[in-house]
Design a protein around this motif. Structure first.
Motif, PDB file in Angstrom:
ATOM      1  N   VAL A  68       0.841  -1.199   0.000  1.00 58.08           N
ATOM      2  CA  VAL A  68       0.000   0.000   0.000  1.00 58.08           C
ATOM      3  C   VAL A  68       0.882   1.257   0.000  1.00 58.08           C
ATOM      4  CG1 VAL A  68      -0.395   0.334   2.494  1.00 58.08           C
ATOM      5  CG2 VAL A  68      -2.183   0.927   0.865  1.00 58.08           C
ATOM      6  N   GLY A  69       2.059   1.188   0.599  1.00 60.95           N
ATOM      7  CA  GLY A  69       2.985   2.319   0.553  1.00 60.95           C
ATOM      8  C   GLY A  69       3.480   2.588  -0.854  1.00 60.95           C
ATOM      9  N   VAL A  70       3.811   1.533  -1.578  1.00 57.95           N
ATOM     10  CA  VAL A  70       4.260   1.683  -2.965  1.00 57.95           C
ATOM     11  C   VAL A  70       3.125   2.230  -3.820  1.00 57.95           C
ATOM     12  CG1 VAL A  70       4.969   0.394  -5.024  1.00 57.95           C
ATOM     13  CG2 VAL A  70       6.096  -0.027  -2.844  1.00 57.95           C
ATOM     14  N   ARG A  71       1.924   1.682  -3.636  1.00 58.66           N
ATOM     15  CA  ARG A  71       0.784   2.189  -4.411  1.00 58.66           C
ATOM     16  C   ARG A  71       0.477   3.640  -4.073  1.00 58.66           C
ATOM     17  NH1 ARG A  71      -1.605  -2.704  -2.787  1.00 58.66           N
ATOM     18  NH2 ARG A  71      -3.228  -1.572  -1.658  1.00 58.66           N
ATOM     19  N   ARG A  72       0.677   4.020  -2.817  1.00 59.99           N
ATOM     20  CA  ARG A  72       0.464   5.428  -2.418  1.00 59.99           C
ATOM     21  C   ARG A  72       1.489   6.329  -3.112  1.00 59.99           C
ATOM     22  NH1 ARG A  72      -1.967   9.153  -2.550  1.00 59.99           N
ATOM     23  NH2 ARG A  72      -1.423  10.945  -1.338  1.00 59.99           N
ATOM     24  N   LEU A  73       2.737   5.875  -3.176  1.00 67.67           N
ATOM     25  CA  LEU A  73       3.761   6.648  -3.880  1.00 67.67           C
ATOM     26  C   LEU A  73       3.424   6.758  -5.362  1.00 67.67           C
ATOM     27  CD1 LEU A  73       6.985   5.336  -2.135  1.00 67.67           C
ATOM     28  CD2 LEU A  73       6.031   7.635  -1.982  1.00 67.67           C
ATOM     29  N   HIS A  74       2.873   5.695  -5.936  1.00 67.78           N
ATOM     30  CA  HIS A  74       2.459   5.750  -7.337  1.00 67.78           C
ATOM     31  C   HIS A  74       1.394   6.825  -7.547  1.00 67.78           C
ATOM     32  CE1 HIS A  74       3.702   1.305  -8.298  1.00 67.78           C
ATOM     33  NE2 HIS A  74       4.736   2.102  -8.096  1.00 67.78           N
ATOM     34  N   ASP A  75       0.532   7.026  -6.553  1.00 71.22           N
ATOM     35  CA  ASP A  75      -0.529   8.022  -6.685  1.00 71.22           C
ATOM     36  C   ASP A  75       0.035   9.438  -6.790  1.00 71.22           C
ATOM     37  OD1 ASP A  75      -3.264   8.744  -6.885  1.00 71.22           O
ATOM     38  OD2 ASP A  75      -3.273   9.334  -4.781  1.00 71.22           O
ATOM     39  N   VAL A  76       1.185   9.684  -6.183  1.00 70.74           N
ATOM     40  CA  VAL A  76       1.825  11.004  -6.290  1.00 70.74           C
ATOM     41  C   VAL A  76       2.905  10.996  -7.369  1.00 70.74           C
ATOM     42  CG1 VAL A  76       1.261  11.757  -3.952  1.00 70.74           C
ATOM     43  CG2 VAL A  76       3.401  10.550  -4.362  1.00 70.74           C
ATOM     44  N   THR A 115      18.363   9.608   9.067  1.00 68.04           N
ATOM     45  CA  THR A 115      17.298   8.615   8.883  1.00 68.04           C
ATOM     46  C   THR A 115      15.936   9.246   9.168  1.00 68.04           C
ATOM     47  OG1 THR A 115      18.819   6.861   9.523  1.00 68.04           O
ATOM     48  CG2 THR A 115      16.470   6.336   9.598  1.00 68.04           C
ATOM     49  N   VAL A 116      15.849  10.030  10.221  1.00 67.15           N
ATOM     50  CA  VAL A 116      14.591  10.720  10.548  1.00 67.15           C
ATOM     51  C   VAL A 116      14.200  11.676   9.417  1.00 67.15           C
ATOM     52  CG1 VAL A 116      13.549  12.413  12.122  1.00 67.15           C
ATOM     53  CG2 VAL A 116      14.805  10.461  13.036  1.00 67.15           C
ATOM     54  N   LEU A 117      15.167  12.372   8.847  1.00 61.76           N
ATOM     55  CA  LEU A 117      14.882  13.275   7.723  1.00 61.76           C
ATOM     56  C   LEU A 117      14.389  12.501   6.505  1.00 61.76           C
ATOM     57  CD1 LEU A 117      17.833  15.823   7.923  1.00 61.76           C
ATOM     58  CD2 LEU A 117      15.425  16.214   8.474  1.00 61.76           C
ATOM     59  N   ALA A 118      14.964  11.331   6.249  1.00 65.05           N
ATOM     60  CA  ALA A 118      14.514  10.503   5.123  1.00 65.05           C
ATOM     61  C   ALA A 118      13.066  10.069   5.328  1.00 65.05           C
ATOM     62  CB  ALA A 118      15.424   9.287   4.960  1.00 65.05           C
ATOM     63  N   PHE A 119      12.709   9.719   6.556  1.00 61.61           N
ATOM     64  CA  PHE A 119      11.325   9.340   6.836  1.00 61.61           C
ATOM     65  C   PHE A 119      10.394  10.544   6.808  1.00 61.61           C
ATOM     66  CE2 PHE A 119      12.770   5.153   8.030  1.00 61.61           C
ATOM     67  CZ  PHE A 119      11.700   4.376   7.612  1.00 61.61           C
ATOM     68  N   ALA A 120      10.892  11.716   7.183  1.00 62.06           N
ATOM     69  CA  ALA A 120      10.064  12.924   7.103  1.00 62.06           C
ATOM     70  C   ALA A 120       9.724  13.228   5.648  1.00 62.06           C
ATOM     71  CB  ALA A 120      10.789  14.103   7.748  1.00 62.06           C
ATOM     72  N   ASN A 121      10.695  13.043   4.757  1.00 61.58           N
ATOM     73  CA  ASN A 121      10.439  13.234   3.329  1.00 61.58           C
ATOM     74  C   ASN A 121       9.395  12.232   2.841  1.00 61.58           C
ATOM     75  OD1 ASN A 121      10.891  14.197   0.594  1.00 61.58           O
ATOM     76  ND2 ASN A 121      11.946  12.249   0.288  1.00 61.58           N
ATOM     77  N   LEU A 122       9.522  10.995   3.260  1.00 63.38           N
ATOM     78  CA  LEU A 122       8.565   9.960   2.885  1.00 63.38           C
ATOM     79  C   LEU A 122       7.171  10.299   3.421  1.00 63.38           C
ATOM     80  CD1 LEU A 122       8.608   7.288   1.352  1.00 63.38           C
ATOM     81  CD2 LEU A 122       9.061   6.154   3.518  1.00 63.38           C
ATOM     82  N   LEU A 123       7.112  10.801   4.633  1.00 67.43           N
ATOM     83  CA  LEU A 123       5.833  11.189   5.225  1.00 67.43           C
ATOM     84  C   LEU A 123       5.161  12.300   4.426  1.00 67.43           C
ATOM     85  CD1 LEU A 123       3.848  10.856   7.596  1.00 67.43           C
ATOM     86  CD2 LEU A 123       5.188  12.563   8.820  1.00 67.43           C
ATOM     87  N   THR A 124       5.937  13.268   3.958  1.00 67.97           N
ATOM     88  CA  THR A 124       5.342  14.343   3.153  1.00 67.97           C
ATOM     89  C   THR A 124       4.802  13.793   1.832  1.00 67.97           C
ATOM     90  OG1 THR A 124       7.460  14.959   2.166  1.00 67.97           O
ATOM     91  CG2 THR A 124       6.784  16.167   4.135  1.00 67.97           C
ATOM     92  N   LEU A 125       5.474  12.801   1.264  1.00 67.04           N
ATOM     93  CA  LEU A 125       4.959  12.185   0.040  1.00 67.04           C
ATOM     94  C   LEU A 125       3.664  11.429   0.311  1.00 67.04           C
ATOM     95  CD1 LEU A 125       8.237  10.833  -1.598  1.00 67.04           C
ATOM     96  CD2 LEU A 125       6.868  12.789  -2.323  1.00 67.04           C
ATOM     97  N   PHE A 126       3.586  10.749   1.454  1.00 68.17           N
ATOM     98  CA  PHE A 126       2.369  10.014   1.798  1.00 68.17           C
ATOM     99  C   PHE A 126       1.199  10.958   2.059  1.00 68.17           C
ATOM    100  CE2 PHE A 126       4.958   6.227   3.556  1.00 68.17           C
ATOM    101  CZ  PHE A 126       4.948   5.610   2.316  1.00 68.17           C
ATOM    102  N   MET A 127       1.474  12.161   2.537  1.00 67.12           N
ATOM    103  CA  MET A 127       0.417  13.119   2.852  1.00 67.12           C
ATOM    104  C   MET A 127       0.010  13.970   1.652  1.00 67.12           C
ATOM    105  SD  MET A 127       1.671  14.138   6.716  1.00 67.12           S
ATOM    106  CE  MET A 127       1.177  15.784   6.523  1.00 67.12           C
ATOM    107  N   LYS A 128       0.816  13.956   0.635  1.00 65.58           N
ATOM    108  CA  LYS A 128       0.572  14.776  -0.544  1.00 65.58           C
ATOM    109  C   LYS A 128      -0.666  14.295  -1.303  1.00 65.58           C
ATOM    110  CE  LYS A 128       3.147  16.285  -4.601  1.00 65.58           C
ATOM    111  NZ  LYS A 128       4.381  16.094  -5.364  1.00 65.58           N
ATOM    112  N   LYS A 129      -1.402  15.239  -1.844  1.00 66.60           N
ATOM    113  CA  LYS A 129      -2.580  14.884  -2.634  1.00 66.60           C
ATOM    114  C   LYS A 129      -2.121  14.249  -3.942  1.00 66.60           C
ATOM    115  CE  LYS A 129      -6.674  16.566  -4.726  1.00 66.60           C
ATOM    116  NZ  LYS A 129      -7.623  17.469  -5.067  1.00 66.60           N
ATOM    117  N   GLY A 130      -2.765  13.143  -4.308  1.00 67.14           N
ATOM    118  CA  GLY A 130      -2.433  12.453  -5.545  1.00 67.14           C
ATOM    119  C   GLY A 130      -2.988  13.186  -6.753  1.00 67.14           C
ATOM    120  N   SER A 131      -2.449  12.867  -7.903  1.00 65.72           N
ATOM    121  CA  SER A 131      -2.941  13.493  -9.132  1.00 65.72           C
ATOM    122  C   SER A 131      -4.316  12.930  -9.468  1.00 65.72           C
ATOM    123  CB  SER A 131      -1.963  13.264 -10.282  1.00 65.72           C
ATOM    124  OG  SER A 131      -1.827  11.890 -10.542  1.00 65.72           O
TER     125      SER A 131
END
Length: 148
Positions: A68-76, A115-131
């Motif tokens: 589901v994480g990969v599919r969420r990244l695909h959405d953005v 590592t925390v910064l890498a996860f923060a970046n990932l979190l912003t991608l997960f929160m971003k509105k998909g196209s």
């Protein structure tokens, strides 16, 4: 009830890394995983199994979480490879802290910060509105619905 319907929907796509997942699907499954882990931990404690039951639930839910994480990244419109670096970095944190001495511990803390910064970046991608339009990963997921 929507939470468990969402969890069933996502679990039916157990290892499906293709397509897209909406924010709602991703975050509802995230909440389900937290609740399932907490319940497993409580039941494990009550049955004197220790962390065994919670660990088993965690292992069983790892693949659907990644999917589901990969599919969420695909959405953005990002590739699933965005998950690799933060996950590998997280796995290496105990190795970084294994070295003794002041300087290695300072380096380990710096590594933990990155590592925390890498996860923060990932979190912003997960929160971003998909196209809302189709992208290279497929059509836009509609508003999460269980109607037929």
């Amino acid at each position: 009830m929507k939470l468990f319907e969402c969890a069933l929907y996502t679990l039916k796509k157990y290892a499906d890394f293709s397509g897209r997942a909406s924010r709602e699907e991703f975050w509802l499954f995230f909440v389900f995983v937290i609740i399932a882990s907490a319940v497993a931990s409580l039941v494990g404690t009550l049955l004197a199994l220790g962390p065994l039951l919670a660990g088993a639930v965690g292992v069983l839910l790892l693949i659907p979480q990644l999917a589901v994480g990969v599919r969420r990244l695909h959405d953005v419109n990002k590739t699933g490879r965005e998950l690799i670096v933060p996950c590998v970095m997280l796995l290496l944190v105990p190795v970084a802290f294994a070295f003794r001495g002041a300087l290695p511990q300072i380096v380990a803390l710096g590594y933990l910060g990155i590592t925390v910064l890498a996860f923060a970046n990932l979190l912003t991608l997960f929160m971003k509105k998909g196209s809302t339009i189709p992208n290279r990963y497929g059509a836009a997921p509609t508003a999460f619905s269980f109607a037929g």
